[in-house]
Design a protein around this motif. Sequence first.
Motif, short mmCIF file in Angstrom:
data_model
loop_
_atom_site.label_atom_id
_atom_site.label_comp_id
_atom_site.label_asym_id
_atom_site.label_seq_id
_atom_site.Cartn_x
_atom_site.Cartn_y
_atom_site.Cartn_z
N ILE A 3 44.95 -0.86 -1.28
CA ILE A 3 43.80 -1.57 -1.84
C ILE A 3 42.50 -0.85 -1.50
N GLY A 4 42.41 -0.33 -0.28
CA GLY A 4 41.23 0.45 0.10
C GLY A 4 41.09 1.71 -0.74
N ALA A 5 42.20 2.39 -1.01
CA ALA A 5 42.15 3.59 -1.84
C ALA A 5 41.74 3.25 -3.27
N VAL A 6 42.25 2.16 -3.81
CA VAL A 6 41.89 1.76 -5.17
C VAL A 6 40.41 1.40 -5.25
N LEU A 7 39.91 0.67 -4.26
CA LEU A 7 38.49 0.30 -4.27
C LEU A 7 37.59 1.53 -4.15
N HIS A 8 37.96 2.49 -3.31
CA HIS A 8 37.17 3.71 -3.20
C HIS A 8 37.24 4.54 -4.47
N TRP A 9 38.39 4.57 -5.12
CA TRP A 9 38.52 5.30 -6.38
C TRP A 9 37.65 4.67 -7.46
N GLN A 10 37.64 3.34 -7.53
CA GLN A 10 36.79 2.68 -8.52
C GLN A 10 35.33 2.94 -8.24
N ARG A 11 34.95 2.95 -6.97
CA ARG A 11 33.56 3.24 -6.61
C ARG A 11 33.20 4.68 -6.97
N PHE A 12 34.15 5.59 -6.76
CA PHE A 12 33.93 7.00 -7.10
C PHE A 12 33.77 7.16 -8.61
N GLN A 13 34.55 6.43 -9.39
CA GLN A 13 34.47 6.52 -10.84
C GLN A 13 33.18 5.95 -11.39
N ARG A 14 32.61 4.95 -10.72
CA ARG A 14 31.38 4.30 -11.20
C ARG A 14 30.12 4.85 -10.57
N ARG A 15 30.22 5.90 -9.79
CA ARG A 15 29.03 6.38 -9.09
C ARG A 15 27.97 6.90 -10.04
N HIS A 16 28.37 7.46 -11.19
CA HIS A 16 27.39 7.96 -12.14
C HIS A 16 26.60 6.82 -12.78
N GLU A 17 27.15 5.62 -12.81
CA GLU A 17 26.42 4.47 -13.36
C GLU A 17 25.36 3.98 -12.39
N GLN A 18 25.56 4.22 -11.11
CA GLN A 18 24.64 3.71 -10.10
C GLN A 18 23.47 4.65 -9.85
N LEU A 19 23.66 5.94 -10.12
CA LEU A 19 22.60 6.90 -9.86
C LEU A 19 21.56 6.83 -10.98
N PRO A 20 20.29 6.82 -10.61
CA PRO A 20 19.27 6.80 -11.65
C PRO A 20 19.20 8.17 -12.36
N ALA A 21 18.95 8.12 -13.64
CA ALA A 21 18.82 9.36 -14.41
C ALA A 21 17.49 10.01 -14.08
N PRO A 22 17.47 11.32 -13.93
CA PRO A 22 16.20 11.99 -13.62
C PRO A 22 15.25 11.88 -14.82
N SER A 23 14.02 11.64 -14.51
CA SER A 23 13.03 11.52 -15.58
C SER A 23 12.29 12.85 -15.75
N VAL A 24 11.94 13.13 -16.97
CA VAL A 24 11.21 14.36 -17.27
C VAL A 24 9.74 14.02 -17.27
N LYS A 25 8.98 14.67 -16.39
CA LYS A 25 7.54 14.44 -16.33
C LYS A 25 6.83 15.69 -16.84
N ARG A 26 5.99 15.48 -17.80
CA ARG A 26 5.23 16.60 -18.33
C ARG A 26 3.78 16.46 -17.90
#
Length: 121
Positions: free
Chosen positions: A97-120
């Motif tokens: 269960i711990g491995a499954v929870l860590h795998w799910q967290r690893f798969q969703r990490r890109h959803e949690q990171l904010p997208a870099p903004s382009v500043k001009r």
Amino acid sequence: MRHPLDIVAMFAALWLLASMMLDALTPKELTAIMIAVAIGPAIVITAVFYYLRCPRTDFAVIFAALWLISDIAIAFVSPTQLPHFLIVLGFLPALVIGAVLHWQRFQRRHEQLPAPSVKRS
């Protein structure tokens, strides 16, 4: 809809099955009745959380913790030392269960990171 009598019948059958399976795997000095007494409270608590419709992830974590506690209770009740594979069997649900929870967290990490903004400038 989950009827309480269905839940009682289901978990009583699981309790009996687990007691008999563990009786076959453990030393002869440890009887099925001693095992049933050791795992009984965990089965009752699991049935209550199933009846209360606990979320699936929480239910899995509760089940793994109660399985480990039951394994420790069986070790306390046993008059002889348990084989090492039974100790590993107690930790197995928690590890899976711990491995499954860590795998799910690893798969969703890109959803949690904010997208870099382009500043001009």
